[in-house]
Design an enzyme around this catalytic site. Structure first.
Site, PDB file in Angstrom:
ATOM      1  N   GLU A 161       0.823  -1.203   0.000  1.00  0.00           N
ATOM      2  CA  GLU A 161       0.000   0.000   0.000  1.00  0.00           C
ATOM      3  C   GLU A 161       0.866   1.264   0.000  1.00  0.00           C
ATOM      4  O   GLU A 161       0.543   2.241  -0.661  1.00  0.00           O
ATOM      5  CB  GLU A 161      -0.944   0.008   1.208  1.00  0.00           C
ATOM      6  CG  GLU A 161      -2.111  -0.958   1.070  1.00  0.00           C
ATOM      7  CD  GLU A 161      -2.971  -0.695  -0.157  1.00  0.00           C
ATOM      8  OE1 GLU A 161      -3.069   0.466  -0.597  1.00  0.00           O
ATOM      9  OE2 GLU A 161      -3.531  -1.657  -0.708  1.00  0.00           O
ATOM     10  N   CYS A 334     -14.461   1.691 -14.805  1.00  0.00           N
ATOM     11  CA  CYS A 334     -14.953   2.974 -14.323  1.00  0.00           C
ATOM     12  C   CYS A 334     -13.809   3.981 -14.233  1.00  0.00           C
ATOM     13  O   CYS A 334     -13.820   4.881 -13.419  1.00  0.00           O
ATOM     14  CB  CYS A 334     -15.671   2.815 -12.985  1.00  0.00           C
ATOM     15  SG  CYS A 334     -16.848   4.129 -12.686  1.00  0.00           S
TER      16      CYS A 334
END
Lengths: 592, 258
Positions: A161, A334
């Site tokens: 991350e 998207c």
């Protein structure tokens, strides 16, 4: 007789198809949707209703489990990870890409699948027969390296991350694998030296991340007995971990039911619920975006969906997967270029954006639009106060009567989220001194360490000075200005006394550019060759105030891990002046 | 101590040229009998194997096996300075960290020497099974080079099918398809024009043209090229270097997904 019955039949069939295709056909899209949205003044308008949230959640999970990217930190086989979104990209040239796939659906296997390794021919290692088994094992391990999986762990997710912040997945994968090989546990990282850590990070950018990660590991080992905390709040107490990273670790590695919101998720949410705002707006990305995402995460999936099979499924138990699904969807179907109409998009039936545009179309065609004037709401706490007005304006100018239903829907989808207000990057002109000397036939370069705070904190770089910060009016600095700045720097800050020996020719006629997230450095490099023998100069000393300075060979630079900016300069200096030097810009953007 | 003198120095230049686009760093493995190179490309899709036997040299001495790690791009830069009729001498100490190269002109009027720093390269040798192939094709190397170059404009995957009448190279791409059939003609007048097909059973395999194109960099080494194929195993594309050695490329065939 017979002809009329045929007509009747057709009508029946037609009305059937309308109801079957639910709300996605223009004729049925109610203009009230548009009216209500324009006039809405409260965030409640954007909330998911329970049934819808459930449906979206299961659509996401189903799609994600079937289509997710193979990534090493998700416990996938290393050799299969390429992080590419190519397979599920949402580009409009759908036809060509489909065709391509049918043509090139052949896989290129490795030659290693056919020829086995033999280690006996390694000539140099023959001298240590005692160690043969271990070195054998090592090479075997190398060979199988690409076939192993690294299990999902809190530490691994943490590292991934942090690396993924502002960086593309494809770029991170090799760094992550190398990192996990060198520092497989938080303990290994805690005892590593700063230079080891830096050398593993070199090239990824935003070096502060590496330092904070290193500090975090030390804190975990020294203060928390080597146990990574499992809750969002306790994770946030570690250096370098904010709400986003803490939630990602907690939900992915420790199955905590919490949402993770990044730009990609905000885009999906904006399109799902019609948020008239840009996704960097604090009230979206730091505040209400989290509430909305939580509604999806916590949408209970077990009661009604008996056919789901997994009856033990607890509330929010798949939070990690839902989060990753949202992020991945935001990076693929998207993405900003997504249409909302792709048949492979799992949420195509749920986008508010496409429905809103259709509803607008219906509204303009209905008599009511001539009778009333809608007043756009201004007080919704997640929409921009001017956001609804902006959308109304965009629709009025962009949607015309001759557009097809699909075009209208795509236009609506592209309208959300709104474009952020533009602000330009700061541009700074930097004068850079590449000082070298030859000692024992090797070239040594003078590098100084950046201050411990700010941009590229603690990294090694060539001595440089800011000549000017560009404004709209300013022009590139003259070469006299650059040389003046450099000689002042040499005299006052490096305190060398050999500034007289500068070579006044520029390394490149055009400057080198290096782009950070918020600053663009335009580097005017000048080369200085010294005749001083290094035997007479100290290798380490203090220059430029209290900054460390050191003479380094190229291999030393590799060891301490210099930034790509330094490598760029070094390459330019070594190749010398060239006509039409290539300008290379490396924009970093997080895509997942 | 390793020392070898190659009268026909340009051969080494051509060998380096033929591998440098495929392989960045590799070991020159020197033994009593030969200099050899084995390396995979960075994507591990293909493998190149080079052998230059001691017989190719007019002086050859290798006291103990030695692996000389070189960067092919740098080596190529040095060999750019070699004239086509120069003699090359290689020298390396057993524990040394440099390779000395000596270029001597035919008339002995110029001598250039270079010292190339060596690298430690960890490379695991792959064992290549010595199996007979179902098809082997011998054809002019220029012809093969041309076919690969021509077909590249159409697409990126080439099907090579070897049958009785000849070898067919086919490409299907976005803009269309192309087929080039090369017929066997064992009776051609000049030996270098001959196309000889030795076939046990027909074989058809798919390959990435990008790699085939890399392989044709060895064209100048040899008048003809030998292509050997069996179903579901890598193709071998061999450029013989007279009787002394070869450059062989192995390429894994593309397989149908799922």
């Amino acid at each position: 007789m017979s002809s009329s019955s045929v007509v009747l039949d057709e009508e029946v069939v037609q009305s059937n198809t309308y109801t079957a295709s639910s709300s996605s056909t223009m004729d049925v899209e109610d203009y009230h949707l548009w009216r209500n949205w324009v006039q809405h003044t409260d965030i409640d308008h954007h909330h998911f209703d329970k049934q819808q949230a459930k449906e979206i959640r299961s659509a996401l999970l189903e799609w994600y489990r079937a289509n997710r990217r193979k990534l090493p930190w998700r416990g996938d086989v290393l050799g299969e990870c390429n992080g590419s979104t190519a397979g599920i990209n949402s580009n409009n040239n759908e036809k060509t890409s489909k065709k391509k796939r049918t043509l090139n659906d052949k896989k290129q296997p490795s030659i290693k699948n056919f020829f086995g390794a033999k280690t006996t021919k390694v000539v140099k290692k023959e001298e240590e027969p005692d160690e043969a088994p271990s070195s054998d094992a090592a090479t075997q391990q190398d060979e199988q390296n690409m076939a192993i999986r690294i299990p999902v762990s809190g530490y691994g997710v943490w590292v991934s991350e942090i690396m993924l912040q502002q960086t593309r997945v494809e770029a991170v994968i090799p760094y992550w694998i190398k990192w996990m090989n060198s520092f497989p546990t938080v303990h290994d990282l805690a005892v590593a030296s700063e230079e080891q850590v830096n050398s593993h990070w070199a090239g990824l950018g935003f070096y502060r991340r590496a330092r904070l990660l290193h500090q975090g590991a030390k804190k975990v080992v020294n203060e928390l007995k080597g146990e990574l905390p499992q809750t969002v709040d306790s994770l946030m107490e570690l250096p370098g971990i904010g709400r986003y990273t803490a939630s990602a670790i907690a939900s992915i590695a420790f199955r905590q039911p919490c949402a993770v919101v990044d730009g990609n998720v905000c885009r999906v949410l904006s399109r799902l619920t019609g948020i008239a705002n840009h996704i960097k707006a604090p009230n979206v990305k730091d505040k209400h975006g989290w509430d909305l995402a939580n509604q999806l995460i916590l949408a209970d999936n077990d009661n009604d969906d008996a056919d789901d099979g997994d009856s033990n499924e607890k509330e929010g138990c798949c939070a990690g997967e839902v989060n990753q699904a949202l992020m991945e969807l935001g990076a693929t179907y998207c993405a900003p270029s997504g249409t909302g109409m792709d048949p492979r998009d799992p949420l195509r039936d749920y986008y508010f954006s496409t429905r809103l545009a259709r509803s607008y179309m219906a509204y303009t065609k209905s008599p009511i639009s001539k009778e009333e004037t809608l007043t756009p709401g201004m007080s919704c706490s997640i929409c921009d106060p001017e956001g609804i007005t902006t959308v109304v304006g965009l629709f009025q100018s962009g949607i015309t009567n001759d557009m097809s239903d699909e075009q209208v829907a795509k236009f609506g989808h592209a309208t959300f989220p709104l474009d952020p207000p533009k602000n330009k990057k700061r541009e700074e002109d930097l004068a850079v001194a590449a000082v070298s000397t030859v000692h024992k036939k090797e070239t040594w370069w003078l590098l100084v360490k950046r201050p411990p705070k700010g941009l590229l904190a603690g990294q090694w770089e060539f001595p440089n000075v800011i000549v000017q910060t560009r404004t709209a009016k300013s022009r590139p600095p003259s070469s006299k200005k650059i040389l003046d700045a450099l000689s002042t720097m040499c005299q006052e800050e490096l305190q060398t006394g050999w500034e007289a020996q500068l070579d006044p020719t520029p390394v490149q006629p055009s400057p080198l550019e290096h782009i950070f997230s918020h600053i663009k450095h335009i580097m005017w490099v000048r080369k200085y060759s010294l005749d001083v023998d290094l035997g007479e100069i100290e290798l380490d000393y203090t220059a430029m105030g209290d900054r460390e300075a050191r003479w380094m060979r190229e291999e030393d630079m590799e060891k301490v891990g210099v930034t790509s900016g330094v490598k760029k300069i070094l390459k330019a200096v070594k190749t010398g002046p060239k006509k039409g030097a290539k300008k290379k810009a490396v924009p970093r953007k997080r895509k997942r | 101590m390793f020392e070898a003198r190659l009268t026909n120095g340009v051969t080494m230049k051509q060998i380096i040229e033929s591998i440098k686009d495929l392989v960045k760093d590799c070991n020159l493995d020197c033994s009593e009998e030969e200099i050899s190179i084995q390396s995979m490309d960075s994507a591990h899709v293909s493998l190149v194997a080079v052998r230059l036997g001691a017989g190719a040299f007019d002086h050859y001495r290798c006291d103990r096996p030695n692996a000389l790690g070189i960067n092919t791009a740098n080596m190529s830069k040095i060999f750019k300075m070699l004239n086509n009729d120069d003699t090359v001498t290689f020298k390396a100490e057993d524990e040394g960290d440099a390779l000395t190269l000596l270029f001597e002109g035919q008339k002995n009027d110029t001598i250039a020497d270079f010292e190339l720093k060596l690298m430690d390269i960890d490379y695991e040798q792959l064992g290549i099974p010595d199996t007979p192939y179902k098809c082997s094709i011998k054809m002019p190397s220029r012809e093969f080079e041309r076919i690969v170059r021509d077909l590249q404009v159409l697409g990126d995957t080439c099907t090579i099918s070897c049958g009785k009448e000849g070898v067919r190279f086919s490409v299907t791409g976005n803009i269309g398809t192309g087929n080039i059939l090369t017929r066997a003609n064992a009776s051609a007048e000049k030996e270098k024009d001959q196309v000889i097909i030795d076939m046990e059973e027909p074989v058809e395999l798919n390959f990435a043209l990008r790699y085939l194109n890399f392989f044709t960099k060895a064209t100048s080494l040899s008048d003809h090229v030998m292509i050997s194929m069996s179903p579901e195993v890598p193709v071998v594309i061999e450029y013989p270097i007279q009787d002394y050695g070869y450059v062989k490329y192995y390429l894994a065939p593309k397989i149908e997904e799922e």
